[in-house]
Design an enzyme around this catalytic site. Structure first.
Site, PDB file in Angstrom:
ATOM      1  N   CYS A 197       0.858  -1.193   0.000  1.00 19.76           N
ATOM      2  CA  CYS A 197       0.000   0.000   0.000  1.00 19.76           C
ATOM      3  C   CYS A 197       0.889   1.236   0.000  1.00 19.76           C
ATOM      4  CB  CYS A 197      -0.886   0.002   1.243  1.00 19.76           C
ATOM      5  SG  CYS A 197      -1.809   1.520   1.478  1.00 19.76           S
ATOM      6  N   GLU A 234      -4.555  -8.529  -2.705  1.00 12.14           N
ATOM      7  CA  GLU A 234      -4.564  -8.650  -1.244  1.00 12.14           C
ATOM      8  C   GLU A 234      -3.760  -7.519  -0.650  1.00 12.14           C
ATOM      9  OE1 GLU A 234      -2.559 -10.154   2.547  1.00 12.14           O
ATOM     10  OE2 GLU A 234      -1.723  -9.431   0.659  1.00 12.14           O
ATOM     11  N   ARG A 250      -5.203 -12.327  12.027  1.00 15.64           N
ATOM     12  CA  ARG A 250      -4.696 -11.563  10.883  1.00 15.64           C
ATOM     13  C   ARG A 250      -5.867 -11.173   9.988  1.00 15.64           C
ATOM     14  NH1 ARG A 250       0.475 -11.893   8.918  1.00 15.64           N
ATOM     15  NH2 ARG A 250       0.881 -10.978   6.869  1.00 15.64           N
ATOM     16  N   ARG A 273      -7.054  -9.101   6.587  1.00 22.70           N
ATOM     17  CA  ARG A 273      -6.558  -8.563   5.326  1.00 22.70           C
ATOM     18  C   ARG A 273      -7.735  -8.262   4.403  1.00 22.70           C
ATOM     19  NH1 ARG A 273      -2.674  -7.795   7.825  1.00 22.70           N
ATOM     20  NH2 ARG A 273      -0.490  -8.246   7.341  1.00 22.70           N
TER      21      ARG A 273
END
Length: 380
Positions: free
Chosen positions: A140, A178, A222, A224
């Site tokens: 990102c 992702e 986690r 995502r």
């Protein structure tokens, strides 16, 4: 008998340093010193040790042997291939991969039998073979200009731009992207907004959802974001498009299921590091926030999210031990924490392994999304 030349030749054939190879072989705290002595013919390994060295990575576990290929795909920002594995399992053939990190390339080569192309920003999209599905776990980055409808000017200079230009050129049937959960709120939501608008401007039907690894049988908290898109020149979906994301399995998870037994002492953190963790924890508590190291044990349902910085001090995931300081996860435990198959080879130093698994994906979550994506792709 002298094994020195055999051992050295084996290591060099894998492109590994003595430290890399010692860690990969699990030789312990002073393993590189032991390996150095073996290669110098100063000492000799046991027959069992020698056999383990010579058989290490002798087979490539994830070479694509599919006789019948249902679809083709490319693997961008490939890392160590976590996104690739499920798509290959579903009958896909990878026709191109790209990863710039040299250490990740080694791990990818040992497991898949191919070296990914380098920096994707330097690769002409026209030189990429035709394919059906684009896969990318891209970093990102903030965009240099605010606002929409500026064409490539919005995204040029970011790594999303390379995904965009490849989709524009090759017109893939579908894609899976992702990224970190925080992409939703990055730059007050503008970053994700620009990404979605640009994908829609290429006439892709797009949807996204945040999924949590612990909901799919992986003992890790986690989260995502998964962005799925289909070429609407082909599929003609009614917009707005809604993808049938997989439902959580809610299979109970337990950290003890992935922990190794008789772990080497080198993974136990030092007194100095542990005292530093304890001191910083108290400082955070005094400030009224919840930061600091986190302890887990075999009965913990899941851990925090493992990150690429785990190699530094292991603070986000430390494992309790009886009558001694806590320890870090081993690289194999990190692989399991991300749901990698047991036969996945780790051919790098512990430091690099921590970075690689921290940067990778929870494979079972990708597998669940991939099943839905390919089902829809092949149905059409």
């Amino acid at each position: 008998m002298s094994y020195a030349s055999d051992i050295k030749q084996k290591r060099l054939s894998l492109g590994l340093t003595q430290k890399d190879f010692a860690d990969a072989l699990g030789l312990g705290k002073y393993g590189d010193r032991t390996l150095r002595r073996w290669e110098a013919n100063e000492t000799t390994p046991s027959q069992l040790e020698y056999n383990a060295i010579m058989t290490f990575a002798s087979k490539t576990p994830f070479v694509n042997h599919n006789q019948k290929t249902s679809f083709t795909f490319i693997d961008l920002f490939a890392g160590i291939g976590g996104i690739r594995i499920p798509f290959q399992e579903l009958g896909g053939k990878c026709v191109f991969s790209s990863e710039w990190d040299n250490f990740a390339q080694k791990t990818y080569r040992v497991n898949f039998g191919e070296v990914p192309s380098g920096d994707i920003t330097k690769i002409d999209a026209h030189n990429i073979p035709n394919f059906d599905v684009l896969l990318a776990g891209f970093p990102c980055q903030p965009f240099s200009q605010a606002g929409l409808k500026k064409g490539f000017a919005d995204t040029r200079g970011t790594l999303f731009f390379d995904i965009e230009r490849i989709l524009a050129t090759k017109r893939a049937k579908a894609f899976l992207l992702e990224n970190v959960k925080q992409l939703q709120n990055h730059d007050k939501g503008n970053t994700l907004k620009v990404i979605l608008e640009h994908l829609k401007d290429l006439n892709y039907a797009v949807d996204y959802k945040v999924l949590r690894a612990a909901d799919f049988g992986v003992p890790q908290n986690r989260e995502r974001i998964y962005i799925v898109g289909f070429n609407n020149d082909i599929f003609h979906f009614q917009l707005p498009f809604s993808f049938n994301y997989p439902k959580p399995t809610h299979k109970k998870t337990k950290l003890g299921d992935i922990l190794e037994k008789d772990v080497d002492e080198k993974y136990t953190i030092s007194d100095k590091l542990y005292q530093g963790h304890l001191r910083r924890k108290q400082e955070h508590i005094a400030k009224g926030n919840g930061f600091g190291f986190s302890l887990f044990n075999e009965n913990s349902p899941y851990t925090n999210t493992i990150s690429a910085r785990y190699y530094k001090d292991g603070s986000e995931i430390l494992i309790e031990q009886d009558n001694k300081n806590p320890r870090k996860l081993t690289p194999r435990e990190c692989a399991r924490l991300q749901g990698f198959p047991e036969d996945f080879i780790i051919p790098v130093s512990d430091t690099q392994a921590y970075k690689q698994f921290g940067n990778s994906v929870a494979v079972p979550v990708v597998r669940a999304v991939a099943q839905q994506l390919i089902r829809l792709l092949l149905k059409k």
